[in-house]
Write an enzyme that holds these catalytic residues in place. Structure first.
Site, PDB file in Angstrom:
ATOM      1  CB  SER A   7      -0.096   2.376   4.385  1.00 14.33           C
ATOM      2  OG  SER A   7       0.752   1.862   5.381  1.00 14.33           O
ATOM      3  CB  SER A   8      -3.154  -1.292   7.889  1.00  7.95           C
ATOM      4  OG  SER A   8      -3.411  -1.604   9.233  1.00  7.95           O
ATOM      5  CG  HIS A  37      -2.016  -6.540   1.402  1.00  4.56           C
ATOM      6  ND1 HIS A  37      -1.811  -6.063   0.124  1.00  4.56           N
ATOM      7  CD2 HIS A  37      -1.572  -5.588   2.235  1.00  4.56           C
ATOM      8  CE1 HIS A  37      -1.278  -4.850   0.192  1.00  4.56           C
ATOM      9  NE2 HIS A  37      -1.121  -4.541   1.451  1.00  4.56           N
ATOM     10  CB  CYS A  85       4.176 -10.670   4.324  1.00  4.26           C
ATOM     11  SG  CYS A  85       5.396 -10.684   5.645  1.00  4.26           S
ATOM     12  CG  HIS A 144      -2.098  -0.948   1.044  1.00  8.75           C
ATOM     13  ND1 HIS A 144      -2.807  -1.486   2.088  1.00  8.75           N
ATOM     14  CD2 HIS A 144      -2.682  -1.434  -0.083  1.00  8.75           C
ATOM     15  CE1 HIS A 144      -3.773  -2.254   1.626  1.00  8.75           C
ATOM     16  NE2 HIS A 144      -3.709  -2.251   0.309  1.00  8.75           N
ATOM     17  CD  GLU A 189      -2.598  -9.063   7.416  1.00  8.45           C
ATOM     18  OE1 GLU A 189      -1.942  -8.020   7.199  1.00  8.45           O
ATOM     19  OE2 GLU A 189      -2.521  -9.710   8.482  1.00  8.45           O
ATOM     20  CB  THR A 210       0.546  -8.828  10.257  1.00 11.10           C
ATOM     21  OG1 THR A 210       0.209  -8.178   9.030  1.00 11.10           O
ATOM     22  CG2 THR A 210       0.460 -10.327  10.104  1.00 11.10           C
TER      23      THR A 210
HETATM   24  S1  SF4 Z   1       4.296  -5.108   7.834  1.00 14.94           S
HETATM   25 FE1  SF4 Z   1       4.775  -7.093   8.754  1.00 14.94          FE
HETATM   26  S2  SF4 Z   1       3.274  -8.534   7.901  1.00 14.94           S
HETATM   27 FE2  SF4 Z   1       3.249  -6.672   6.606  1.00 14.94          FE
HETATM   28  S3  SF4 Z   1       4.688  -7.148   4.986  1.00 14.94           S
HETATM   29 FE3  SF4 Z   1       5.865  -6.103   6.592  1.00 14.94          FE
HETATM   30  S4  SF4 Z   1       6.713  -7.787   7.842  1.00 14.94           S
HETATM   31 FE4  SF4 Z   1       5.070  -8.633   6.595  1.00 14.94          FE
END
Ligand code: SF4
Length: 314
Positions: A227-228, A79, A101, A46, A131, A169
């Site tokens: 972006s969360s 995601h 991820c 994002h 996600e 996450t």
């Molecule tokens: S924020 Fe955390 S879960 Fe998301 S892509 Fe990065 S490492 Fe992976």
């Protein structure tokens, strides 16, 4: 304080995490190997700058697999996707690479395992986030979603002793703990992961902002609106009563935010590239914040490997 004392304190760690780095590399490597166009389901991460850059190189971002032609190369975003999407993609015969991820995939496995063991699963996360859709789509069964402590009081769940929770996450560490506490209070036997599912990058970036709030009088988060984890960074600062702003790029900065301010804290969400931070720094320097300090913080050396077919020998 004098004008000369004005400074910028950079959060550490900030910006790209291992999952984002891997996802972008997968798309870049696929472009090199197979040429444009490459199809990516949903924004790979994002961030507008990253997505626009990849679009310019011939990446086509889609939400619905119906938009993908036969024999195309398709990449799932960081995601993750539901089992239904995976099945459809496989049936259509695309060449598929999974940029989910690995820490999201770990939660997918958890959901599958808990479901196999007969648990009813409650997910803590944000409705509509890809996600959450991917994780809740790992099993062909009803799951509940809670976003707030209030939701815990209101959710209706089947009459079962076998209850478990998982989480997105990239949530707020503190809020998630409050929700888990509320779940445990309402359902004393609920089972959770040994540690919550919030990833190391989210944890470290939120800790880094908490530290900045003790040293700064305003905080800037570089990150895109969808972006969360970037939104959570801004909230972490705001909850501590420090004015905090999220900017997609330097053009969104407003000079008035820094009136009567001496210490600016600067960070970036896990999907925001460092170049955007550098541009913000330059602008702030022009506005008189000449001293730059790197704050200390957790060291990160996690690297996620690329799919075998996309690894180079160098
Ligand atoms: S924020 Fe955390 S879960 Fe998301 S892509 Fe990065 S490492 Fe992976």
């Amino acid at each position: 304080m004098t004008e000369n004392a004005k400074k910028i304190i950079l959060a550490n760690p900030r910006g790209f995490c291992a999952g984002v780095d891997r996802a972008i590399n997968i798309v870049e490597r696929a472009l090199q190997e197979f040429g444009a166009p490459i199809y990516v389901r949903h924004e790979v991460v994002h961030n507008k700058f990253v997505v626009d850059n990849l679009k310019n190189k011939g990446v086509i971002f889609i939400e619905d697999l119906q938009e993908v032609p036969e024999n195309a190369t398709l990449i799932y975003s960081a995601h993750g996707v539901s089992v239904e999407v995976q099945k459809e993609a496989e049936q259509r015969g695309f060449k598929i690479f999974d940029a989910t991820c690995p820490l999201v995939t770990k939660v997918h496995r958890e959901v599958q395992r808990l479901h196999d063991q007969g648990y009813y699963i409650i997910m803590i996360g944000h409705k509509g986030h890809p996600e959450v859709e991917g994780t809740m789509g790992q099993v062909d069964a009803d799951m509940a979603l809670v976003e707030t402590v209030q939701d815990v009081a209101n959710i209706k769940i089947p009459n079962t002793e076998k209850l478990a929770h998982v989480s997105q996450t990239t949530l707020s560490i503190d809020e998630t703990q409050d929700i888990i506490d509320a779940l445990k209070q309402r359902f004393p036997n609920i089972k959770g992961p040994n540690k919550d599912d919030i990833c190391y990058a989210t944890q470290n970036r939120q800790d880094a902002v908490k530290d900045l709030t003790t040293k700064c009088d305003v905080i800037i988060v570089v990150g895109s609106p969808n972006s969360s984890n970037s939104n959570r960074l801004r909230e972490v600062a705001a909850l501590r009563n420090i004015p905090a702003y999220m900017v997609d790029n330097v053009s969104f900065l407003e000079k008035s935010w820094f009136d009567d301010k001496y210490n600016i804290g600067l960070t970036a969400g896990a999907s925001a590239p460092e170049i955007l931070v550098t541009e913000v720094l330059e602008k702030l320097k022009n506005w008189g914040f000449l001293h730059i300090e790197e704050n200390s913080g957790a060291e990160e050396n996690i690297v996620f490997v690329l799919p075998k077919e996309l690894r180079t020998n160098d």
